[in-house]
Design an enzyme around this catalytic site. Structure first.
Site, PDB file in Angstrom:
ATOM      1  N   ASP A 182       1.699  12.492  22.259  1.00 24.11           N
ATOM      2  CA  ASP A 182       0.533  11.761  22.988  1.00 24.11           C
ATOM      3  C   ASP A 182       1.311  11.394  24.627  1.00 24.11           C
ATOM      4  O   ASP A 182       0.309  11.601  25.709  1.00 24.11           O
ATOM      5  CB  ASP A 182       0.236  10.264  22.614  1.00 24.11           C
ATOM      6  N   HIS A 209      -1.939   7.051  16.402  1.00 25.46           N
ATOM      7  CA  HIS A 209      -1.973   8.588  16.796  1.00 25.46           C
ATOM      8  C   HIS A 209      -3.145   9.181  15.975  1.00 25.46           C
ATOM      9  O   HIS A 209      -3.056   9.932  15.187  1.00 25.46           O
ATOM     10  CB  HIS A 209      -0.420   9.138  16.313  1.00 25.46           C
TER      11      HIS A 209
HETATM   12  N1  LIG Z   1       2.548  13.626  14.937  1.00 21.10           N
HETATM   13  C1  LIG Z   1       1.802  14.613  15.504  1.00 21.10           C
HETATM   14  O1  LIG Z   1       1.748  14.311  16.709  1.00 21.10           O
HETATM   15  C2  LIG Z   1       1.673  15.700  15.030  1.00 21.10           C
HETATM   16  C3  LIG Z   1       1.339  16.931  15.981  1.00 21.10           C
HETATM   17  C4  LIG Z   1       0.869  18.012  15.131  1.00 21.10           C
HETATM   18  C5  LIG Z   1       0.893  18.039  13.926  1.00 21.10           C
HETATM   19  N2  LIG Z   1       1.039  17.135  13.215  1.00 21.10           N
HETATM   20  C6  LIG Z   1       1.025  17.212  11.748  1.00 21.10           C
HETATM   21  O2  LIG Z   1       2.146  17.822  11.137  1.00 21.10           O
HETATM   22  C7  LIG Z   1       1.763  18.397   9.847  1.00 21.10           C
HETATM   23  C8  LIG Z   1       2.264  19.921   9.812  1.00 21.10           C
HETATM   24  O3  LIG Z   1       1.722  20.656  10.847  1.00 21.10           O
HETATM   25  P1  LIG Z   1       1.884  22.053  10.716  1.00 21.10           P
HETATM   26  O4  LIG Z   1       0.924  22.820  11.822  1.00 21.10           O
HETATM   27  O5  LIG Z   1       3.307  22.556  10.982  1.00 21.10           O
HETATM   28  O6  LIG Z   1       1.508  22.630   9.497  1.00 21.10           O
HETATM   29  P2  LIG Z   1       1.771  23.890   8.431  1.00 21.10           P
HETATM   30  O7  LIG Z   1       0.871  24.086   7.302  1.00 21.10           O
HETATM   31  O8  LIG Z   1       1.898  25.105   9.545  1.00 21.10           O
HETATM   32  O9  LIG Z   1       3.239  23.688   7.893  1.00 21.10           O
HETATM   33  C9  LIG Z   1       3.626  22.760   7.090  1.00 21.10           C
HETATM   34  C10 LIG Z   1       4.664  22.941   6.291  1.00 21.10           C
HETATM   35  O10 LIG Z   1       4.810  21.897   5.250  1.00 21.10           O
HETATM   36  C11 LIG Z   1       5.350  22.649   4.158  1.00 21.10           C
HETATM   37  N3  LIG Z   1       5.229  21.657   2.736  1.00 21.10           N
HETATM   38  C12 LIG Z   1       4.198  21.179   2.324  1.00 21.10           C
HETATM   39  N4  LIG Z   1       4.642  20.408   1.186  1.00 21.10           N
HETATM   40  C13 LIG Z   1       5.896  20.286   1.286  1.00 21.10           C
HETATM   41  C14 LIG Z   1       6.624  19.572   0.581  1.00 21.10           C
HETATM   42  N5  LIG Z   1       6.495  18.706  -0.609  1.00 21.10           N
HETATM   43  N6  LIG Z   1       7.938  19.655   1.092  1.00 21.10           N
HETATM   44  C15 LIG Z   1       8.429  20.056   2.182  1.00 21.10           C
HETATM   45  N7  LIG Z   1       7.523  20.894   2.772  1.00 21.10           N
HETATM   46  C16 LIG Z   1       6.450  20.891   2.584  1.00 21.10           C
HETATM   47  C17 LIG Z   1       4.400  23.661   4.063  1.00 21.10           C
HETATM   48  O11 LIG Z   1       5.045  24.604   3.097  1.00 21.10           O
HETATM   49  C18 LIG Z   1       4.424  24.273   5.296  1.00 21.10           C
HETATM   50  O12 LIG Z   1       5.350  24.915   5.571  1.00 21.10           O
HETATM   51  C19 LIG Z   1       0.403  18.205   9.757  1.00 21.10           C
HETATM   52  O13 LIG Z   1       0.269  17.025   8.901  1.00 21.10           O
HETATM   53  C20 LIG Z   1      -0.131  18.188  11.038  1.00 21.10           C
HETATM   54  O14 LIG Z   1      -1.359  17.211  11.112  1.00 21.10           O
HETATM   55  C21 LIG Z   1       1.551  15.852  13.689  1.00 21.10           C
HETATM   56  O1  LIG Z   2      -4.581  16.902  16.218  1.00 20.58           O
HETATM   57  C1  LIG Z   2      -3.860  17.028  15.098  1.00 20.58           C
HETATM   58  O2  LIG Z   2      -4.497  17.135  13.843  1.00 20.58           O
HETATM   59  C2  LIG Z   2      -2.361  17.320  15.328  1.00 20.58           C
HETATM   60  C3  LIG Z   2      -1.692  16.246  16.093  1.00 20.58           C
HETATM   61  O3  LIG Z   2      -1.941  15.002  15.479  1.00 20.58           O
HETATM   62  C4  LIG Z   2      -2.141  16.422  17.531  1.00 20.58           C
HETATM   63  O4  LIG Z   2      -2.038  15.316  17.985  1.00 20.58           O
HETATM   64  O5  LIG Z   2      -1.990  17.490  18.154  1.00 20.58           O
END
Ligand SMILES: NC(=O)c1ccc[n+]([C@@H]2O[C@H](COP(=O)([O-])OP(=O)(O)OC[C@H]3O[C@@H](n4cnc5c(N)ncnc54)[C@H](O)[C@@H]3O)[C@@H](O)[C@H]2O)c1
Ligand SMILES: O=C(O)C[C@H](O)C(=O)O
Length: 347
Positions: A182, A209
């Site tokens: 953010d 967030h």
């Molecule tokens: N905080 C933020 O600003 C922010 C920003 C972007 C994404 N996210 C979040 O991050 C998370 C991941 O996003 P992504 O794009 O990498 O998803 P993705 O599906 O590409 O990757 C997620 C990974 O988690 C793994 N996984 C699932 N269960 C698991 C477990 N029990 N133990 C270990 N690994 C496990 C999967 O195998 C996969 O490789 C999502 O929840 C998304 O919303 C948060």
């Molecule tokens: O928007 C989402 O679901 C992923 C993450 O929280 C973001 O802000 O990009």
């Protein structure tokens, strides 16, 4: 070339976080051993984050854990000629080894959004994933700093806190919801609108967030701009709040922000490592246990130190528009926090 890449990363990290002088005083030659574990390392965020942490000279050991796929990611990243020793771990039975002796655990495990979904729509799947990973953390590395990326952050951080409380290992100084993306977005959008060089821009982002709980404080942005109208500020605020959705829609079903998130996650992990190593004046925004509002968790500027969270900094002076935004976000943020706590207490 190697030096160039590391220097570029270091200077990018420096621009985004710690003061340049503090970084220069603490060269990688004198950096202590630090183990970082990434849970979800084979995912969209996990892979580029693994790369960035491998490039970070403060990391001596990098554990890449996922349910599958990590041997490949680890083999690939391990060939990069930087300090960190990389090991891949896959499956439940290897989670303990991955976590053992970790100083910092970064959690990007879980499902991402598709168009039309809110972050809260991820709760049903990700709450369980976070709960089981945090149970393992309390067993294998109870003193580690935990940085939570998995959504919905407004609920997953409270879930983690309850899991740690139940296990008797909770230390509020060691649990952080990662809201750095953010801040990264607010800086980028502000610099574009105010027509100032982005490298020098700072914008605190507070609240939580998700949607309106993300409250960028453009009235405190530096360098200050007198050229922005109220409409400009409103548009910047909305774009920052909807930044995640902008990416989800552009990816059209192929997930959410991964590359910018890996960058943001690496900035925050680097700040935690610098804090642990005793570098002074490390300040970032993060969603933490807090008493600066009536809500038990809140994102604001925090000072990082040798024990993790050293000080939750106040909100500072808010504009009327920001004061209104603050009051508006509280009911939603409160409900998300309570949902996480209830889930962890009942499961
Ligand atoms: N905080 C933020 O600003 C922010 C920003 C972007 C994404 N996210 C979040 O991050 C998370 C991941 O996003 P992504 O794009 O990498 O998803 P993705 O599906 O590409 O990757 C997620 C990974 O988690 C793994 N996984 C699932 N269960 C698991 C477990 N029990 N133990 C270990 N690994 C496990 C999967 O195998 C996969 O490789 C999502 O929840 C998304 O919303 C948060
Ligand atoms: O928007 C989402 O679901 C992923 C993450 O929280 C973001 O802000 O990009």
């Amino acid at each position: 070339m190697r030096r160039f890449v590391i220097r570029s990363l270091e200077s990018a990290i420096r621009r985004g976080g710690a003061s340049a002088s503090s970084c220069r005083r603490f060269s990688s030659d004198s950096a202590p051993e630090r183990k970082v574990a990434i849970l979800g390392a084979a995912g969209g965020i996990g892979q580029p984050l693994s790369l960035l942490m491998k490039l970070n000279p403060l990391v001596s050991s990098l554990a890449l854990y996922d349910i599958a796929g990590t041997p490949g990611v680890a083999a690939d990243v391990s060939h990069i000629n930087t300090r960190a020793e990389v090991v891949g771990y896959a499956g439940d039975e290897q989670l303990g080894k991955a976590l053992e002796d970790s100083d910092v655990v970064i959690i990007p495990a879980g499902v991402p959004r598709k168009p039309g979904m809110t972050r809260d729509d991820l709760f049903n799947i990700n709450a369980g994933i976070v709960k089981s990973l945090c149970t393992a953390i309390s067993k294998y590395c109870p003193n580690a700093v935990v940085t939570m990326i998995s959504n919905p952050v407004n609920s997953t951080v409270p879930i983690a806190s309850e899991v740690f409380k139940k296990a008797g290992t909770y230390d509020e100084r060691k649990l952080f919801g990662v809201t750095t993306l953010d801040v990264v977005r607010a800086k980028t959008f502000y610099a574009g609108k105010a027509k100032v060089p982005v490298a020098g821009v700072n914008v605190p982002v507070v609240g939580g967030h998700a949607g309106i709980t993300i409250l960028p404080l453009f009235s405190q942005a530096t360098p200050a701009s007198n050229d922005l109208s109220d409409d400009d500020i409103e548009a910047l605020t909305k774009r920052t709040q909807d930044g995640g959705t902008e990416v989800v829609e552009a990816k059209a079903g192929k997930g959410s922000a991964t590359l910018s998130m890996a960058y943001a996650g690496a900035i925050f992990a680097d700040a935690c490592l610098k804090g642990l190593n005793g570098v002074p004046d490390i300040v970032e925004c993060s969603f933490v246990q807090s008493s600066i509002t009536e809500l038990p968790f809140f994102a604001s500027k925090v000072r990082l130190g040798k024990n993790g969270l050293e000080e939750v900094l106040g909100l500072g002076p808010l504009s009327d528009y920001e004061k209104e935004g603050l009051e508006k976000l509280k009911p939603e943020l409160k409900a998300s926090i309570e949902k996480g706590i209830k889930f962890a207490q009942e499961n």
